[in-house]
Scaffold this motif. Structure first.
Motif, PDB file in Angstrom:
ATOM      1  N   THR A  32      34.162  39.340  29.861  1.00  0.00           N
ATOM      2  CA  THR A  32      34.469  37.925  29.670  1.00  0.00           C
ATOM      3  C   THR A  32      33.220  37.206  29.168  1.00  0.00           C
ATOM      4  O   THR A  32      33.230  36.593  28.113  1.00  0.00           O
TER       5      THR A  32
ATOM      6  N   GLN B  24      35.436  28.600  31.426  1.00  0.00           N
ATOM      7  CA  GLN B  24      35.590  29.804  32.240  1.00  0.00           C
ATOM      8  C   GLN B  24      35.913  29.441  33.691  1.00  0.00           C
ATOM      9  O   GLN B  24      36.812  30.020  34.308  1.00  0.00           O
TER      10      GLN B  24
ATOM     11  N   TYR C  40      33.691  37.755  38.688  1.00  0.00           N
ATOM     12  CA  TYR C  40      32.995  36.501  38.403  1.00  0.00           C
ATOM     13  C   TYR C  40      31.498  36.656  38.683  1.00  0.00           C
ATOM     14  O   TYR C  40      30.909  35.902  39.453  1.00  0.00           O
TER      15      TYR C  40
ATOM     16  N   ALA D 199      39.279  34.558  33.077  1.00  0.00           N
ATOM     17  CA  ALA D 199      39.388  33.415  32.167  1.00  0.00           C
ATOM     18  C   ALA D 199      40.061  33.921  30.897  1.00  0.00           C
ATOM     19  O   ALA D 199      39.386  34.457  30.007  1.00  0.00           O
TER      20      ALA D 199
END
Length: 496
Positions: free
Chosen positions: A247, A359, A201, A279
């Protein structure tokens, strides 16, 4: 030591300041100006200000002692000092300093530092072997080596996801993820499991637990994430293939920052079983290499036959303008033959905001059950994102889904069968000492990277070099299912 008046005292004053992390004294003992040099295995720093900034962000040097010193007096104003050092933790190194006397005091004008090589760089690798896993077959990838992002299942190992607490609780995997098995079956060996940003992330590569993987093409700048360790391993020559994920740009960003070739595949084109999600609506398999030929060979192993053929190459002035001047100047020579098209850049902020809401909601759905009550296991930046993710309401998610679906349809309709050229990132890799500016860089870059993410489209990052000799990237986004041909088009474009 030398008999040059005051040199011995200046040398030991420097050593005391270094061990006590006395930044004021260190600044005083390094010569002012833009030509002062300091180099080590990570790269060269040029100029007093750059050296000072590096020292301020480092947090002190490893404890050591001086074993012996040697001096060569160059002339009345210059002396070369070579000192053999020994780290308290073990291993010997050297420091070489050119000192200059300005009439009042001695100061270092150039310094080089070497230390004993680590067994392995924990910023890059979680576990590494020679190889860690041998090939299971033979084929197009025989002789190649893979750095696997620490999100993929590797039989007999745990998935660490960039978080020590996650690694401690993770079970041993019983089988390889499909992408890993495909590479091994085609003759590649697995060199090791490479670091990632926490739960992928992030786009920076600045893992709060393990450190920032080095960027050998742009020393003292961030590596780019979240496929950070795999990218650095390839850039350093530790592996030839970096298997990762994309992502919101996690292949394209480290590729651009480190001068690599990178492919984000069409969403769903490569199986994601055995891959820890972030996600799922946007997660894709991707990989990095140092040259396009190998990028294509990996594609022939992992990708299905193309379902679409990329057509005319186009670009949009508005998209190019989203990059800094140095990046734009570096990629423009490759856009001169592209047809100009209009692209609605004014809607990109709202598209990106919707992308980030979806997301975030999916990231919390994927990992909130584990993170609830233990967000403190995360570094500050990723923790802040998950705190926002935990608060996304059903109404916010529904509204964001509607925007993303509309944007996806428009992106695919506007692109049709064409290939869109745009910057891979908005800037070159930021300095490792510029942590405060990373959020702004992340957003400006994601205005560009979200197009392929929302569209579920393949994207290839082609390495280019700025006038200041820093790596950057030109991105080719093609129609869904054109991945193999898109790699070929990118290679042809770069070869012009």
């Amino acid at each position: 030591m030398s008999l040059a008046p005051g040199l011995t005292e200046a040398f030991w004053a420097y050593e005391r300041a270094l061990m006590s992390n006395d930044l004021e004294a260190l600044d005083r003992l390094f010569a002012p100006g833009g030509t002062t040099l300091r180099g080590d295995a990570s790269g060269l720093l040029v100029g007093h200000d750059a050296i000072s900034a590096f020292r301020g962000a480092r947090g002190g040097a490893p404890a050591r002692r001086i074993v012996e010193t040697h001096v060569q007096e160059v002339d009345d104003e210059h002396a070369l000092v070579v000192a053999v050092t020994e780290l308290i933790t073990g291993g010997r190194g050297q420091q070489t300093q050119l000192w200059r006397h300005d009439g009042d005091a001695w100061a270092v004008t150039a310094a080089h530092v070497s230390v004993a090589a680590p067994a392995f760089d924990r910023r890059v690798w979680r576990v590494v072997g020679d190889p860690l896993v041998p090939p299971t077959g033979s084929g197009d990838l025989a002789g190649e080596s893979v750095a696997v992002k620490d999100l993929y299942a590797v039989a007999g190992h745990r998935v660490g996801a960039g978080i020590p607490a996650w690694l401690d609780a993770a079970p041993l995997e019983t089988r390889h993820a499909s992408a890993v098995a495909g590479l091994l079956g085609a003759g590649a060996s697995l060199r090791g499991i490479a670091r990632t940003d926490e739960l992928a992330y992030s786009l920076a590569g600045t893992n709060a637990h393990y450190g920032t993987p080095p960027n050998p093409r742009a020393p003292h700048r961030i590596s780019g994430g979240s496929t950070s360790g795999s990218a650095s391993a390839v850039s350093l020559g530790h592996a030839t293939i970096g298997l990762g994920t994309d992502t919101g740009g996690s292949i394209r960003v480290p590729a651009a920052y480190q001068g690599l070739w990178g492919l984000r595949t069409t969403h769903g084109a490569v199986a994601t079983d055995g891959l820890l999600p972030l996600a799922p609506s946007f997660d894709t398999v991707g990989w990095l290499t140092r040259e396009p030929e190998l990028l294509g060979r990996v594609g022939r192993v992992l990708l299905p036959e193309d379902a679409a053929t990329p057509g005319e190459i186009v670009t949009a002035t508005g998209l190019l303008a989203l990059a800094d001047d140095d990046v734009r100047s570096a990629i423009e020579p490759l856009t001169t033959t592209a047809a100009a098209v209009e692209w609605p850049v004014e809607v990109l902020p709202s598209w990106l905001d919707a992308f980030r809401v979806v997301q975030a909601a999916e990231a919390w759905a994927s990992h909130g059950g584990w993170l609830a009550g233990r967000l403190d296991v995360l570094g500050a930046d990723v923790r802040a994102r998950f705190e926002v993710a935990a608060g996304v309401t059903p109404e916010e998610l529904a509204a964001a889904h509607a925007v993303v679906q509309t944007a996806r349809d428009e992106i695919r309709d506007r692109l049709a069968d064409r290939v869109l050229l745009l910057p891979s990132t908005s800037s070159v890799a930021p300095s490792v000492v510029d942590a405060a500016g990373l959020d702004a860089v992340r957003r400006s870059t994601m205005l560009l990277t979200c197009l392929a993410g929302i569209g579920g489209l393949p994207a290839v990052s082609v390495p280019v070099t700025t006038a200041d000799r820093l790596p950057a990237g030109l991105c080719l986004v093609g129609p869904a299912g054109s991945d193999r041909a898109l790699i070929d088009r990118a290679a042809q474009l770069a070869a012009r």
